[in-house]
Design an enzyme around this catalytic site. Structure first.
Site, PDB file in Angstrom:
ATOM      1  CE  LYS A  37     -10.868  44.124  26.773  1.00 34.38           C
ATOM      2  NZ  LYS A  37     -10.676  45.529  26.718  1.00 34.38           N
ATOM      3  N   PRO A  88     -16.797  46.289  29.765  1.00 32.15           N
ATOM      4  CG  PRO A  88     -18.822  45.004  29.393  1.00 32.15           C
ATOM      5  CD  PRO A  88     -17.873  46.051  28.901  1.00 32.15           C
ATOM      6  CD  GLU A  89     -11.462  46.937  32.155  1.00 31.23           C
ATOM      7  OE1 GLU A  89     -10.221  46.075  32.801  1.00 31.23           O
ATOM      8  OE2 GLU A  89     -11.586  48.140  32.145  1.00 31.23           O
TER       9      GLU A  89
END
Length: 292
Positions: free
Chosen positions: A60, A2-3
């Protein structure tokens, strides 16, 4: 992994559905690899009765601002994800928990029920995430060590060009350095370099000002677009490398090309370095000479 867009989608979902509500139940996993520095019972006790004031993000990382400290903070790692029961939060392709799975998932590390019955879970299948309880998450590592947020604190084009002018490392490695810019991970770095026609191993200081300005533009456009569509990859433009970078979609010539750290990137075979060198040196912008 996930970014920024995926974490921002989670933050917005929490803001929309959880703010102003009181935590009436908490379940923290007995997993010392993910739950950092506090026992599950102490973590749960610190949450009960608190009201969610806002959801904050840098890079993040996400944290819940409660009506009093300490605050739960989430470093998403390789496969961390926020789920709100009954709410369509973006599901990153490698961390999705199916709607038919048990709830909360066996991968849940942090679970809360709010006073209106709404339930939220932070899950992590791969156990590279970190969940902490902190008095001031922004003031301590890892968040305090981050560079400017790529969405909220973007450099001007002149600042960006100046910051690149003397760096002697590969451009993708620099973009992945969270102390330089926070929020860019593997797929965003691949995407912006692809769109800017810059090879991931290009040495930063060798980029022209035009290359740097174009890269600055691509970073801004890719992140803003991905955030605007809540990181729903099916809504990304069809020409984006994202749809091809795992090599599963036909119609584009792709090969495994570059490794940076533990990561493999994929690019079209005819795609080579930008260069300030003369064309006689066999490098030209974007295409190999025999394909021009």
């Amino acid at each position: 992994m996930p970014e920024l867009p995926e974490v921002e989608a989670a933050r917005r979902a929490v803001e929309e559905h959880c703010v102003g509500k009181k935590i009436k139940k908490a379940i923290i996993a007995n997993d010392t690899k993910v739950i950092d520095g506090i026992s599950p019972s102490d973590f749960e006790a610190a949450l009960l009765g608190k009201t969610v004031i806002s959801a904050q993000r840098k890079g993040k990382n996400l944290w819940l601002q409660l009506d009093s400290p300490p605050f739960p903070s989430f470093q998403f790692g390789m496969a961390g994800a926020i789920y709100i029961k009954g709410v369509a939060v973006t599901k990153y392709k490698r961390s999705a928990v199916n709607d038919t799975d048990e709830w909360p998932s066996k991968y849940s590390k942090f679970f809360i029920e709010l006073d209106d019955g709404l339930e939220l879970s932070f899950t992590d299948k791969r156990r590279f995430a970190r969940v902490r309880l902190l008095k001031d998450p922004a003031a301590v590592p890892p968040i305090s060590e981050l560079g400017p947020d790529a969405l909220l604190e973007p450099m001007t084009v002149d600042e960006f060009i100046e910051s690149l002018s003397k760096k002697k490392i590969a451009i993708k490695a620099l973009l992945l350095d969270q102390s330089y810019i926070a929020g860019i991970g593997n797929w965003i770095a691949d995407e912006v370099l692809y769109q800017a026609r810059i090879h991931p191993l290009q040495i930063v200081a060798s980029l022209s000002k035009e290359n740097c300005a174009n890269l600055h533009k691509c970073i801004k456009e890719v992140i803003q677009y991905a955030v605007r569509v809540d990181a729903e990859c099916s809504r990304f433009p069809l020409e984006w490398l994202f749809h091809f970078r795992w090599g599963k979609k036909p119609g584009k010539v792709i090969e495994k090309a570059i490794e940076v750290g533990a990561d493999s990137s994929q690019f079209p075979k005819n795609w080579i370095f930008h260069s300030r060198e003369k064309k006689s040196k066999a490098f030209v912008d974007g295409l190999a000479p025999d394909l021009m």
